[in-house]
Design a protein around this motif. Structure first.
Motif, PDB file in Angstrom:
ATOM      1  N   LYS A   1      51.571   7.314  70.177  1.00 14.92           N
ATOM      2  CA  LYS A   1      50.947   7.662  71.616  1.00 14.92           C
ATOM      3  C   LYS A   1      49.602   7.418  71.820  1.00 14.92           C
ATOM      4  CE  LYS A   1      51.453  11.929  74.562  1.00 14.92           C
ATOM      5  NZ  LYS A   1      51.945  13.403  74.548  1.00 14.92           N
ATOM      6  N   GLU A   2      48.601   7.705  70.876  1.00 13.40           N
ATOM      7  CA  GLU A   2      47.345   7.064  71.358  1.00 13.40           C
ATOM      8  C   GLU A   2      47.450   5.553  71.368  1.00 13.40           C
ATOM      9  OE1 GLU A   2      48.051   9.224  68.499  1.00 13.40           O
ATOM     10  OE2 GLU A   2      47.490  11.130  69.825  1.00 13.40           O
ATOM     11  N   ARG A   3      48.155   4.886  70.426  1.00  8.04           N
ATOM     12  CA  ARG A   3      48.021   3.350  70.562  1.00  8.04           C
ATOM     13  C   ARG A   3      48.728   2.713  71.971  1.00  8.04           C
ATOM     14  NH1 ARG A   3      46.780   0.788  65.493  1.00  8.04           N
ATOM     15  NH2 ARG A   3      46.587  -0.828  66.916  1.00  8.04           N
ATOM     16  N   ALA A   4      49.625   3.560  72.178  1.00 11.33           N
ATOM     17  CA  ALA A   4      50.138   3.141  73.484  1.00 11.33           C
ATOM     18  C   ALA A   4      49.372   3.295  74.770  1.00 11.33           C
ATOM     19  CB  ALA A   4      51.626   4.094  73.957  1.00 11.33           C
ATOM     20  N   LYS A   5      48.273   4.514  74.752  1.00  8.85           N
ATOM     21  CA  LYS A   5      47.479   4.674  75.867  1.00  8.85           C
ATOM     22  C   LYS A   5      46.236   3.488  75.696  1.00  8.85           C
ATOM     23  CE  LYS A   5      44.941   6.883  78.527  1.00  8.85           C
ATOM     24  NZ  LYS A   5      45.226   6.898  79.917  1.00  8.85           N
ATOM     25  N   GLU A   6      45.993   3.142  74.450  1.00  8.02           N
ATOM     26  CA  GLU A   6      44.994   1.908  74.133  1.00  8.02           C
ATOM     27  C   GLU A   6      45.572   0.624  74.771  1.00  8.02           C
ATOM     28  OE1 GLU A   6      41.430   0.215  73.554  1.00  8.02           O
ATOM     29  OE2 GLU A   6      42.187   2.210  73.405  1.00  8.02           O
ATOM     30  N   CYS A   7      46.768   0.470  74.584  1.00  3.51           N
ATOM     31  CA  CYS A   7      47.668  -0.579  75.296  1.00  3.51           C
ATOM     32  C   CYS A   7      47.260  -0.725  76.632  1.00  3.51           C
ATOM     33  CB  CYS A   7      49.241  -0.954  74.822  1.00  3.51           C
ATOM     34  SG  CYS A   7      49.304  -1.133  73.181  1.00  3.51           S
ATOM     35  N   GLU A   8      47.911   0.570  77.209  1.00 11.50           N
ATOM     36  CA  GLU A   8      47.655   0.539  78.726  1.00 11.50           C
ATOM     37  C   GLU A   8      46.021   0.064  79.212  1.00 11.50           C
ATOM     38  OE1 GLU A   8      49.189   4.539  79.266  1.00 11.50           O
ATOM     39  OE2 GLU A   8      51.215   3.933  79.463  1.00 11.50           O
ATOM     40  N   ASN A   9      45.196   0.857  78.508  1.00  7.73           N
ATOM     41  CA  ASN A   9      43.730   0.444  78.873  1.00  7.73           C
ATOM     42  C   ASN A   9      43.556  -0.899  78.726  1.00  7.73           C
ATOM     43  OD1 ASN A   9      43.370   3.112  79.479  1.00  7.73           O
ATOM     44  ND2 ASN A   9      42.414   3.791  77.422  1.00  7.73           N
ATOM     45  N   GLN A  10      44.038  -1.467  77.721  1.00  5.27           N
ATOM     46  CA  GLN A  10      43.513  -3.033  77.647  1.00  5.27           C
ATOM     47  C   GLN A  10      44.330  -4.047  78.534  1.00  5.27           C
ATOM     48  OE1 GLN A  10      41.313  -4.548  75.702  1.00  5.27           O
ATOM     49  NE2 GLN A  10      40.885  -2.263  74.705  1.00  5.27           N
ATOM     50  N   ILE A  11      45.560  -3.638  79.030  1.00 10.19           N
ATOM     51  CA  ILE A  11      46.008  -4.220  80.185  1.00 10.19           C
ATOM     52  C   ILE A  11      45.366  -3.927  81.425  1.00 10.19           C
ATOM     53  CG2 ILE A  11      48.351  -4.125  81.564  1.00 10.19           C
ATOM     54  CD1 ILE A  11      49.683  -3.522  78.981  1.00 10.19           C
ATOM     55  N   LYS A  12      44.712  -2.767  81.761  1.00  7.36           N
ATOM     56  CA  LYS A  12      43.903  -2.259  82.859  1.00  7.36           C
ATOM     57  C   LYS A  12      42.673  -3.405  82.570  1.00  7.36           C
ATOM     58  CE  LYS A  12      45.212   2.339  83.536  1.00  7.36           C
ATOM     59  NZ  LYS A  12      44.557   3.654  83.608  1.00  7.36           N
ATOM     60  N   ILE A  13      42.181  -3.283  81.589  1.00  5.86           N
ATOM     61  CA  ILE A  13      40.787  -4.095  81.705  1.00  5.86           C
ATOM     62  C   ILE A  13      41.178  -5.543  81.769  1.00  5.86           C
ATOM     63  CG2 ILE A  13      39.370  -5.071  79.614  1.00  5.86           C
ATOM     64  CD1 ILE A  13      39.408  -2.190  78.339  1.00  5.86           C
ATOM     65  N   ARG A  14      42.201  -6.068  81.091  1.00  6.64           N
ATOM     66  CA  ARG A  14      42.418  -7.454  81.586  1.00  6.64           C
ATOM     67  C   ARG A  14      42.817  -7.607  83.058  1.00  6.64           C
ATOM     68  NH1 ARG A  14      46.546  -9.473  77.614  1.00  6.64           N
ATOM     69  NH2 ARG A  14      47.862  -8.191  79.022  1.00  6.64           N
ATOM     70  N   ASN A  15      43.476  -6.815  83.654  1.00 11.27           N
ATOM     71  CA  ASN A  15      43.720  -7.132  85.004  1.00 11.27           C
ATOM     72  C   ASN A  15      42.602  -6.941  85.980  1.00 11.27           C
ATOM     73  OD1 ASN A  15      46.012  -7.645  84.619  1.00 11.27           O
ATOM     74  ND2 ASN A  15      46.893  -5.452  84.743  1.00 11.27           N
ATOM     75  N   LEU A  16      41.574  -6.098  85.427  1.00  9.39           N
ATOM     76  CA  LEU A  16      40.313  -5.803  86.340  1.00  9.39           C
ATOM     77  C   LEU A  16      39.337  -6.778  86.119  1.00  9.39           C
ATOM     78  CD1 LEU A  16      39.955  -2.047  85.826  1.00  9.39           C
ATOM     79  CD2 LEU A  16      40.678  -3.278  88.025  1.00  9.39           C
TER      80      LEU A  16
END
Length: 176
Positions: free
Chosen positions: A45-60
């Motif tokens: 669950k925490e790793r999924a959240k980190e994936c979501e954050n990394q996707i946001k970072i890459r997009n921003l």
């Protein structure tokens, strides 16, 4: 597509290992899909959240930026480079590694690392140092950063905005 047969037959460990490898390869979308399929396993669950954050970072984020008298960029592998006027050490980004975003301000360069930490080279034009070691910068994990001429702002993973520098025009007076 993830096989539900693998999940039901005790394959969660294998899916977790695969997701971790995908994450390490920066394939966050596929890692997210795998972690989401086994949210009740280990720290998925925490790793999924980190994936979501990394996707946001890459997009921003920016991988190249121009300041007043210098430019900065992120090279393959996440190493930063800055060129131009070297007054105030604004181009001294030698220690910037694992970068995902960079922005060139007036007399400084600010970078965002993959782990959400901020690095700075240079000073504001009057010599005022940007204190990214202060509590407000050190304790947060950022997903985006931006540089103005004499100020910086960062967006944290929880949606707060933190600013530092000159605020004579209210440019860092965020109430988040």
């Amino acid at each position: 597509v993830i096989s539900w047969i693998n999940i039901w037959s005790g394959g969660k460990k294998e899916i977790y290992k695969k997701a971790c490898l995908l994450f390490d390869e920066s394939n966050y979308e596929e890692a997210l899909e795998n972690f989401n399929s086994i949210l009740d396993y280990e720290d998925s669950k925490e790793r999924a959240k980190e994936c979501e954050n990394q996707i946001k970072i890459r997009n921003l984020n920016n991988t190249i930026s121009g300041g007043i008298r210098h430019s900065a960029a992120i090279l393959d592998g996440g190493t930063s480079v800055a060129v131009g006027d070297e007054d105030d050490n604004r181009c001294n980004v030698i220690k910037f590694e694992n970068m995902v975003s960079i922005d060139a301000g007036g007399c400084f360069t600010i970078g965002l690392q993959k782990n959400g930490k901020v690095k700075v080279a240079g000073t504001f034009d009057d010599g005022l140092k940007i204190d990214t070691n202060s509590r407000k910068w050190e304790e947060e994990k950022f997903i985006d950063i931006a540089a103005g001429e004499r100020f910086v702002v960062g967006l944290t993973e929880n949606g707060s905005v933190i600013g530092d520098g000159h605020k004579d025009d209210g440019q860092i007076d965020f109430k988040s």
